[in-house]
Write a protein that holds these residues in place. Sequence first.
Motif, PDB file in Angstrom:
ATOM      1  N   MET A  79       0.844  -1.187   0.000  1.00 46.45           N
ATOM      2  CA  MET A  79       0.000   0.000   0.000  1.00 46.45           C
ATOM      3  C   MET A  79       0.881   1.239   0.000  1.00 46.45           C
ATOM      4  N   LYS A  80       0.623   2.158  -0.935  1.00 42.03           N
ATOM      5  CA  LYS A  80       1.372   3.398  -1.015  1.00 42.03           C
ATOM      6  C   LYS A  80       0.438   4.544  -0.662  1.00 42.03           C
ATOM      7  N   GLN A  81       0.658   5.119   0.496  1.00 41.16           N
ATOM      8  CA  GLN A  81      -0.225   6.154   0.984  1.00 41.16           C
ATOM      9  C   GLN A  81       0.281   7.539   0.599  1.00 41.16           C
ATOM     10  N   ASN A  82      -0.661   8.435   0.397  1.00 42.43           N
ATOM     11  CA  ASN A  82      -0.290   9.811   0.096  1.00 42.43           C
ATOM     12  C   ASN A  82      -1.195  10.749   0.883  1.00 42.43           C
ATOM     13  N   LYS A  83      -1.248  10.550   2.179  1.00 40.75           N
ATOM     14  CA  LYS A  83      -2.087  11.373   3.037  1.00 40.75           C
ATOM     15  C   LYS A  83      -1.690  12.847   2.981  1.00 40.75           C
ATOM     16  N   TYR A  84      -0.411  13.096   2.760  1.00 44.61           N
ATOM     17  CA  TYR A  84       0.100  14.455   2.871  1.00 44.61           C
ATOM     18  C   TYR A  84      -0.363  15.369   1.750  1.00 44.61           C
ATOM     19  N   ASP A  85      -0.937  14.819   0.699  1.00 49.10           N
ATOM     20  CA  ASP A  85      -1.496  15.671  -0.342  1.00 49.10           C
ATOM     21  C   ASP A  85      -2.962  15.998  -0.098  1.00 49.10           C
ATOM     22  N   ASP A  86      -3.521  15.465   0.986  1.00 43.60           N
ATOM     23  CA  ASP A  86      -4.849  15.885   1.413  1.00 43.60           C
ATOM     24  C   ASP A  86      -4.702  17.247   2.087  1.00 43.60           C
ATOM     25  N   PRO A  87      -5.381  18.277   1.587  1.00 47.48           N
ATOM     26  CA  PRO A  87      -5.174  19.640   2.101  1.00 47.48           C
ATOM     27  C   PRO A  87      -5.342  19.780   3.606  1.00 47.48           C
ATOM     28  N   GLU A  88      -6.387  19.159   4.172  1.00 46.26           N
ATOM     29  CA  GLU A  88      -6.627  19.287   5.602  1.00 46.26           C
ATOM     30  C   GLU A  88      -5.542  18.586   6.412  1.00 46.26           C
ATOM     31  N   PHE A  89      -5.167  17.382   5.996  1.00 42.18           N
ATOM     32  CA  PHE A  89      -4.121  16.637   6.701  1.00 42.18           C
ATOM     33  C   PHE A  89      -2.793  17.387   6.620  1.00 42.18           C
ATOM     34  N   PHE A  90      -2.479  17.886   5.438  1.00 39.31           N
ATOM     35  CA  PHE A  90      -1.214  18.600   5.252  1.00 39.31           C
ATOM     36  C   PHE A  90      -1.182  19.879   6.090  1.00 39.31           C
ATOM     37  N   ALA A  91      -2.302  20.551   6.194  1.00 42.49           N
ATOM     38  CA  ALA A  91      -2.365  21.767   7.007  1.00 42.49           C
ATOM     39  C   ALA A  91      -2.060  21.453   8.466  1.00 42.49           C
ATOM     40  N   LYS A  92      -2.594  20.340   8.970  1.00 43.50           N
ATOM     41  CA  LYS A  92      -2.319  19.944  10.349  1.00 43.50           C
ATOM     42  C   LYS A  92      -0.851  19.580  10.527  1.00 43.50           C
ATOM     43  N   TYR A  93      -0.314  18.824   9.567  1.00 46.76           N
ATOM     44  CA  TYR A  93       1.097  18.438   9.654  1.00 46.76           C
ATOM     45  C   TYR A  93       2.000  19.672   9.617  1.00 46.76           C
ATOM     46  N   SER A  94       1.609  20.657   8.827  1.00 48.02           N
ATOM     47  CA  SER A  94       2.422  21.863   8.680  1.00 48.02           C
ATOM     48  C   SER A  94       2.534  22.661   9.967  1.00 48.02           C
ATOM     49  N   ARG A  95       1.606  22.429  10.899  1.00 46.40           N
ATOM     50  CA  ARG A  95       1.641  23.148  12.169  1.00 46.40           C
ATOM     51  C   ARG A  95       2.421  22.414  13.254  1.00 46.40           C
ATOM     52  N   MET A  96       2.894  21.204  12.971  1.00 47.69           N
ATOM     53  CA  MET A  96       3.675  20.462  13.957  1.00 47.69           C
ATOM     54  C   MET A  96       5.020  21.157  14.174  1.00 47.69           C
ATOM     55  N   PRO A  97       5.571  21.099  15.393  1.00 50.05           N
ATOM     56  CA  PRO A  97       6.839  21.776  15.664  1.00 50.05           C
ATOM     57  C   PRO A  97       7.959  21.405  14.693  1.00 50.05           C
ATOM     58  N   ARG A  98       8.076  20.116  14.343  1.00 51.46           N
ATOM     59  CA  ARG A  98       9.159  19.716  13.437  1.00 51.46           C
ATOM     60  C   ARG A  98       8.956  20.282  12.040  1.00 51.46           C
ATOM     61  N   SER A  99       7.696  20.565  11.680  1.00 52.96           N
ATOM     62  CA  SER A  99       7.423  21.155  10.378  1.00 52.96           C
ATOM     63  C   SER A  99       7.772  22.642  10.351  1.00 52.96           C
ATOM     64  N   VAL A 100       7.578  23.284  11.486  1.00 53.97           N
ATOM     65  CA  VAL A 100       7.817  24.718  11.575  1.00 53.97           C
ATOM     66  C   VAL A 100       9.277  25.030  11.869  1.00 53.97           C
ATOM     67  N   GLU A 101       9.855  24.303  12.823  1.00 51.86           N
ATOM     68  CA  GLU A 101      11.190  24.628  13.316  1.00 51.86           C
ATOM     69  C   GLU A 101      12.299  23.774  12.721  1.00 51.86           C
ATOM     70  N   GLY A 102      11.953  22.678  12.061  1.00 51.40           N
ATOM     71  CA  GLY A 102      12.976  21.863  11.414  1.00 51.40           C
ATOM     72  C   GLY A 102      13.588  20.814  12.311  1.00 51.40           C
ATOM     73  N   LEU A 103      14.804  20.410  11.984  1.00 52.74           N
ATOM     74  CA  LEU A 103      15.439  19.284  12.652  1.00 52.74           C
ATOM     75  C   LEU A 103      15.615  19.505  14.153  1.00 52.74           C
ATOM     76  N   GLY A 104      15.827  20.735  14.554  1.00 48.97           N
ATOM     77  CA  GLY A 104      16.022  21.013  15.971  1.00 48.97           C
ATOM     78  C   GLY A 104      14.812  20.679  16.817  1.00 48.97           C
ATOM     79  N   ALA A 105      13.636  20.636  16.188  1.00 49.34           N
ATOM     80  CA  ALA A 105      12.407  20.315  16.917  1.00 49.34           C
ATOM     81  C   ALA A 105      12.048  18.844  16.819  1.00 49.34           C
TER      82      ALA A 105
END
Length: 246
Positions: free
Chosen positions: A1-27
């Motif tokens: 199974m090859k998933q592509n959840k991250y291209d779902d706009p709502e899911f991607f928006a939530k992921y984009s707000r995670m600390p590691r998404s905002v601050e990078g490797l340091g988070a």
Amino acid sequence: MKQNKYDDPEFFAKYSRMPRSVEGLGAAGEWTAFRSLLPELRGKRVLDLGCGYGWHCRYARERGAGSVVGIDLSAKMLERARAATIDPGIEYRRGAIEDAVFAEGEFDVAISSLALHYVDRFDLACRSVHRWLAPGGSFVLSVEHPIYTARAAQDWHYGANGEKLHWPVDDYHREGPRTARFLDDDVVKYHRTVASYLNALAAAGFEIDEVSELTPTPEMLEADPAWQEEMRRPMFLLIGCAKRAE
């Protein structure tokens, strides 16, 4: 199974707000341990499997890597990676890890951060990476720890007052897909045992250099009390290995 959840706009928006998404490797809590497993990158040809925003790709170039190729299935991830990258030495390609095709010995280092537990046939992925690496090449990967993935719930057992009593483990040796909740959505992860991870790498021809279950350091515990939970059960499994030199 090859998933592509991250291209779902709502899911991607939530992921984009995670600390590691905002601050990078340091988070990313596992970054210090992951970084310690990496070989010298200067002049190396690097492959990043499941590159996401391209944080590791850019880090490799900062450390002097000669070239970096990052692959990811998500167009939105790669759009963000390209927007953050001004470097002709980094190439981003869209595609699933399972479908990637590269020449034998094309890379010196392969890395994969928290992506391979979404891949069904880890053994086949190991064989492919081994083929793509030059003799003596390194493969460094992190996945969610099998203690963490064994049950689809991926949560503590709570007491009557909501206290975290213990982390339940069940069906550990029943490998296969688990439908877990991540960012309020169903995501399929593939559970396999620690032995299966290590044996698949060994069967593909890799020599295991180091294994980490990310034990929090005193500094980590002092800086953030939340790390106390990681003393109770491991959340990450990190492995550094190398292709045998011919």
